[in-house]
Every structure is written in C-alpha cells, then in structure tokens.
Design a protein around this motif. Structure first.
Motif, PDB file in Angstrom:
ATOM      1  N   MET A 106       7.126  -0.897  -5.654  1.00  8.91           N
ATOM      2  CA  MET A 106       7.234  -0.574  -7.072  1.00  8.91           C
ATOM      3  C   MET A 106       6.030  -1.105  -7.850  1.00  8.91           C
ATOM      4  O   MET A 106       5.546  -0.465  -8.790  1.00  8.91           O
ATOM      5  CB  MET A 106       8.539  -1.144  -7.635  1.00  8.91           C
ATOM      6  CG  MET A 106       9.780  -0.378  -7.210  1.00  8.91           C
ATOM      7  SD  MET A 106       9.775   1.341  -7.776  1.00  8.91           S
ATOM      8  CE  MET A 106       9.714   1.078  -9.558  1.00  8.91           C
ATOM      9  N   ALA A 107       5.545  -2.273  -7.475  1.00 12.10           N
ATOM     10  CA  ALA A 107       4.356  -2.824  -8.142  1.00 12.10           C
ATOM     11  C   ALA A 107       3.147  -1.934  -7.892  1.00 12.10           C
ATOM     12  O   ALA A 107       2.348  -1.665  -8.797  1.00 12.10           O
ATOM     13  CB  ALA A 107       4.090  -4.240  -7.644  1.00 12.10           C
ATOM     14  N   ASN A 108       3.013  -1.452  -6.652  1.00 10.88           N
ATOM     15  CA  ASN A 108       1.910  -0.547  -6.333  1.00 10.88           C
ATOM     16  C   ASN A 108       2.034   0.734  -7.145  1.00 10.88           C
ATOM     17  O   ASN A 108       1.038   1.236  -7.708  1.00 10.88           O
ATOM     18  CB  ASN A 108       1.935  -0.238  -4.836  1.00 10.88           C
ATOM     19  CG  ASN A 108       0.777   0.632  -4.396  1.00 10.88           C
ATOM     20  OD1 ASN A 108      -0.338   0.502  -4.901  1.00 10.88           O
ATOM     21  ND2 ASN A 108       1.038   1.528  -3.452  1.00 10.88           N
ATOM     22  N   TRP A 109       3.234   1.262  -7.236  1.00  5.38           N
ATOM     23  CA  TRP A 109       3.462   2.486  -8.021  1.00  5.38           C
ATOM     24  C   TRP A 109       3.122   2.261  -9.494  1.00  5.38           C
ATOM     25  O   TRP A 109       2.460   3.110 -10.128  1.00  5.38           O
ATOM     26  CB  TRP A 109       4.921   2.923  -7.889  1.00  5.38           C
ATOM     27  CG  TRP A 109       5.242   4.125  -8.740  1.00  5.38           C
ATOM     28  CD1 TRP A 109       5.096   5.435  -8.408  1.00  5.38           C
ATOM     29  CD2 TRP A 109       5.728   4.092 -10.092  1.00  5.38           C
ATOM     30  NE1 TRP A 109       5.466   6.234  -9.466  1.00  5.38           N
ATOM     31  CE2 TRP A 109       5.855   5.447 -10.518  1.00  5.38           C
ATOM     32  CE3 TRP A 109       6.061   3.070 -10.975  1.00  5.38           C
ATOM     33  CZ2 TRP A 109       6.307   5.778 -11.783  1.00  5.38           C
ATOM     34  CZ3 TRP A 109       6.523   3.403 -12.251  1.00  5.38           C
ATOM     35  CH2 TRP A 109       6.650   4.744 -12.636  1.00  5.38           C
ATOM     36  N   LEU A 110       3.543   1.130 -10.045  1.00  2.00           N
ATOM     37  CA  LEU A 110       3.303   0.862 -11.455  1.00  2.00           C
ATOM     38  C   LEU A 110       1.812   0.777 -11.759  1.00  2.00           C
ATOM     39  O   LEU A 110       1.325   1.369 -12.734  1.00  2.00           O
ATOM     40  CB  LEU A 110       3.992  -0.447 -11.866  1.00  2.00           C
ATOM     41  CG  LEU A 110       3.779  -0.895 -13.311  1.00  2.00           C
ATOM     42  CD1 LEU A 110       4.276   0.166 -14.279  1.00  2.00           C
ATOM     43  CD2 LEU A 110       4.479  -2.231 -13.567  1.00  2.00           C
ATOM     44  N   VAL A 111       1.062   0.062 -10.920  1.00  4.16           N
ATOM     45  CA  VAL A 111      -0.373  -0.063 -11.148  1.00  4.16           C
ATOM     46  C   VAL A 111      -1.049   1.299 -11.077  1.00  4.16           C
ATOM     47  O   VAL A 111      -1.899   1.646 -11.907  1.00  4.16           O
ATOM     48  CB  VAL A 111      -1.003  -1.026 -10.132  1.00  4.16           C
ATOM     49  CG1 VAL A 111      -2.519  -1.004 -10.205  1.00  4.16           C
ATOM     50  CG2 VAL A 111      -0.495  -2.450 -10.374  1.00  4.16           C
ATOM     51  N   SER A 126       0.818  -1.215   0.000  1.00  2.00           N
ATOM     52  CA  SER A 126       0.000   0.000   0.000  1.00  2.00           C
ATOM     53  C   SER A 126       0.850   1.262   0.000  1.00  2.00           C
ATOM     54  O   SER A 126       0.310   2.372   0.007  1.00  2.00           O
ATOM     55  CB  SER A 126      -0.926   0.008   1.220  1.00  2.00           C
ATOM     56  OG  SER A 126      -1.800  -1.103   1.200  1.00  2.00           O
ATOM     57  N   GLU A 127       2.160   1.103  -0.027  1.00  2.00           N
ATOM     58  CA  GLU A 127       3.066   2.248   0.012  1.00  2.00           C
ATOM     59  C   GLU A 127       3.614   2.559  -1.372  1.00  2.00           C
ATOM     60  O   GLU A 127       3.542   1.737  -2.300  1.00  2.00           O
ATOM     61  CB  GLU A 127       4.227   1.960   0.971  1.00  2.00           C
ATOM     62  CG  GLU A 127       3.805   1.775   2.420  1.00  2.00           C
ATOM     63  CD  GLU A 127       4.952   1.360   3.311  1.00  2.00           C
ATOM     64  OE1 GLU A 127       4.822   1.488   4.534  1.00  2.00           O
ATOM     65  OE2 GLU A 127       5.989   0.889   2.772  1.00  2.00           O
ATOM     66  N   LEU A 128       4.188   3.742  -1.490  1.00  2.00           N
ATOM     67  CA  LEU A 128       4.852   4.157  -2.720  1.00  2.00           C
ATOM     68  C   LEU A 128       6.344   4.333  -2.454  1.00  2.00           C
ATOM     69  O   LEU A 128       6.748   4.544  -1.303  1.00  2.00           O
ATOM     70  CB  LEU A 128       4.257   5.477  -3.227  1.00  2.00           C
ATOM     71  CG  LEU A 128       2.800   5.405  -3.695  1.00  2.00           C
ATOM     72  CD1 LEU A 128       2.272   6.799  -4.007  1.00  2.00           C
ATOM     73  CD2 LEU A 128       2.659   4.493  -4.909  1.00  2.00           C
TER      74      LEU A 128
END
Length: 451
Positions: free
Chosen positions: A441-446, A257-259
């Motif tokens: 990074m996955a959260n940021w990409l989505v 849930s973080e960036l």
C-alpha cells in the motif's frame, strides 16, 4: 504543504538495496562504499551530530573481510557490505551502549542484541551507535542531534540519531525503537522512511527494557525497499522474547516493489487527537484524501478507542517505573525532570488500572483488525506538523500512540513538505501480522501521488 523529496535528495543514491547489488556485480567494493559514507559523515556530522560512537577502524576491517569473501566466492548475505547505524540502546559487543544518559556512560555489553546478530550474519557493516534521548524517553538528555534539514529544529526522538543519520546520507538505514512514537515521529521530522513492525515481529533481546508491553524494534531508511530489506533480516524467532511467536518472516523487500492485487481502499482516520494537528497538516491531509478519490473513505474510530492515550500512559509509566528503578534509586538527581516525573507517576499507578490497561490491548487490537477486514490500511498523520523549532523538546508522539499501544504495523512515508521547507510524513497503519500488505500500500500511495 506540498509533496516533496524523501530526504535531502539522497534517497536515490543512498540505497542499501542498490548498494548490495552493485557490490555483488563488482561495480564497487564494500571498502569503497564505506569510505564514501565516512566522507559524508565528515562533511555534515559536526552540524548534525547523529552519532554517539563511530567505529571507523572496526568498520574498515569489516569491509575488508566482506571484500575478501566476495573475491574468493564465499556466500554473500542479503546485506553484504552495507553500512548501518544502531540506536544506542541496542547492545553491540564491540561498541559501547550507553542509553543516552551519564548513568550508563562507558557501558560495554558482552554480547550483541539478537537483532544485531541477525544483521551481522547477513553481512551488514555496523558503522556505529546513533544518538538517542535520555533512556529513550522524551528528554534530549546528552544527545545533541539536530535536524539535517534545519539544525535549529529537533530531529524528533528517541531514535533521533538514526533518523538524522539516514536523512544526512551517513547510512542507508539504521535501527530504532518505538514505545510511543520513537520511530515514526523522527522519520516524519527528518523526511525518511520509518517502519514499526507488528508487535513481536523483531526480538528485543539485548535492547533496553523500557515497557515490554509496548517496546518495538524498527527501522529508519532512505527507501521503502531498504526498510523492508533490513527489517526482514531481523524477523527470526527468539524464544527469549515472550512477545514473539514462531512464524515465517514476510518478504517485505519484495512487497515494497509490488502493488495491491485489487483496487486499494484506505480508511482516513483523524483519531481523537485531530485537534492537535496544526492547520497546515489538517488541510494537507484533507487535500490528499480528496486527491486519492475513491481509494479513501473517512472513518471515525470506535468510542472504545477514545481512552487509549490514557491507557498507554498508564502501561508505559508503570513499566518505566519498574524497569528504571535502579537508575532512579542511584541517580535520580542525574535524570531529567520529565523522566523523574514519569517514574514517580508510574510508582503511584493502582494495580487494577495497570491490569485493565494491559488487558485492553488485545481486545482493542482485535477490533482494529476487524475494521481492517474492510480496508487495506488506516491513513493518518505521522506527527502534528513539521519538526518544532528548538532542541529542548523532541515533539509530540500523539499520532503514534494508538497504533503503538495496539501493536499494529506502521510506516511513516516522506511525502509532504511544509511551508517552512521541513518534511512531514504520512502514516499508514496495517492489521497485525499484515506487514507485507502495508508495504504494498505504501508503494501504491507513493506511485499514485507521484503520477
């Protein structure tokens, strides 16, 4: 190829993280949640065939116990009341574990795998055993699992049942394993999240021993948060697994849930097998890299990585020949042609080639870690394209091989949809032990693609 939903439109409603909170808040009981999942299974399992064994009655008893515990104010674990699937090469004391082959039909282990023990201790309800390929290799074997998006296409392997069960909404998450591409590839084909952690992060005690130098336990899940929530419960040191080291488990659920704290930078890596990606996938990744702008830099891997596929095959087939020796000796005629060929090739490997190939893992992984000092993650395909038509093959694992060999953590992110309507994943790969950064990074990409 376009960006799309994560899986069958069920990702938002099929969430372990949300379910845990709803049970804690008293909005729903574990028994009510379980019955909803069983209804989904009854609706689509005749077509999907994701399960090798369903423990309905036992799961209902587990749910009743969970509800009684909540009513009396007992402590609740991180997965209290959440139904999960377990790949049928991972031992469960109260269910059969049959390895996807008639050679082990009816096998009943006396104890749980360590990872399963950890999940039970956190309140998870084990709903059953998901189908796998023959001894978790390439041949579909006895499994008849189909892709929930189109039953005429493979779900991938060898964690085929786990990926299909999550994609069909049967469970919010399920355990898988990966020795080559057996978590990332089916996640890509079925449009769910797939997570293969850093090598040695999750114990393999009680898991089919295929290739100890390469075997990983992973998670297939409806959401990134669910993948982190389930995985981190299993990340406890087990001295019986020589690949593990005592260390604190990362808070992957929080990281999901973080960036990133600073502007991210990804290395777009085509890998030496780029020519095996279909043109649609090649074009889509080119467009994705362009759309992400300065956050992506194309990078060629060092020449020393060019032989990893060969070295991976040497290690895997040699260790398969060793660990499947008894099955070969007592029932070679009941093994598929492909598995017999792997065992027979493994028996012929020279000791010097096997030693060279195993010793190269650490050296090349260190080079990858050094490259990732300058980047957050590698960006690369999870598979050559969408799920192939037909059920005789589980598709190519070639885009997973390098990262499995090196033991780097990887995620398959359900971001794209092919022209045929089938999903395909974007793979992110992080440095060893840096799984939390990978999740951020996955959260940021989505979020970046969705905006």
């Amino acid at each position: 190829m376009t960006s799309g939903e994560t899986s069958s439109g069920t990702a938002q409603t099929n969430s372990a993280s949300a379910l845990v909170q709803r049970i804690r808040d008293g909005e729903i009981t574990a028994s009510e949640a379980l019955e909803a999942y069983l209804a989904r299974i009854d609706e689509s399992e005749p077509t999907v065939q994701a399960w090798d064994y369903l423990a309905r009655d036992n799961a209902r008893k587990q749910a009743e116990i969970a509800d009684k515990a909540r009513r009396r104010g007992a402590p609740m674990g991180a997965l209290h009341g959440v139904p999960l699937g377990v790949k049928d090469i991972i031992d469960t004391f109260d269910m059969p574990t049959q390895y996807g082959t008639p050679l082990h039909k009816g096998r009943r282990p006396r104890t749980d795998a360590y990872a399963v023990e950890r999940l039970r201790s956190q309140g998870a309800i084990l709903l059953g055993k998901t189908s796998t390929t023959e001894l978790a290799t390439y041949a579909p074997g006895v499994t008849k699992t189909r892709n929930p998006h189109n039953p005429e296409h493979t779900p991938g392997g060898s964690s085929s049942g786990s990926a299909a069960a999550v994609a069909a909404g049967h469970v919010p998450a399920a355990l898988g394993t990966q020795t080559n591409g057996s978590v990332i590839r089916p996640a890509s084909f079925c449009g769910v999240w797939g997570y293969k952690p850093t090598f040695g992060a999750i114990s393999r005690t009680g898991v089919l021993r295929q290739s100890p130098a390469l075997d990983h336990v992973g998670v297939l899940a409806a959401t990134l948060q669910d993948a982190g929530l389930v995985a981190q419960q299993m990340m406890a040191y087990d001295s019986r697994d020589s690949a593990m080291r005592p260390c604190a488990a990362p808070d992957l659920h929080q990281a999901a849930s973080e960036l990133p704290p600073v502007a991210p930078l990804m290395a777009f890596v085509k890998t030496p097998v780029w020519d095996q990606a279909d043109s649609e996938t090649q074009n889509a990744f080119g467009e994705l890299a362009q759309a992400l702008g300065d956050a992506v830099t194309e990078l060629a891997l060092p020449d020393s990585f060019a032989h990893i596929h060969t070295m991976h095959k040497t290690v895997m087939e040699t260790e398969i020949a060793r660990n499947y020796h008894r099955d070969y000796e007592r029932g070679a005629d009941q093994l598929s042609d492909s598995l017999r060929a792997q065992i027979e090739r493994g028996r012929e490997v020279r000791a010097v080639d096997y030693i060279r190939s195993t010793e190269s893992i650490g050296a090349l992984a260190a080079i990858a870690d050094e490259i990732l000092n300058d980047y957050d993650v590698f960006l690369t395909p999870a598979a050559p394209g969408t799920a192939p038509h037909g059920l005789d093959s589980t598709g190519s694992a070639t885009f997973c091989t390098i990262w499995t060999y090196l033991g780097l953590p990887a995620l398959s992110i359900p971001l794209m949809t092919g022209a045929n309507g089938l999903p395909i994943g974007v793979q992110l790969v992080g440095a060893r032990g840096d799984d939390a950064r990978l999740f951020r990074m996955a959260n940021w990409l989505v979020r970046s693609v969705s905006n």
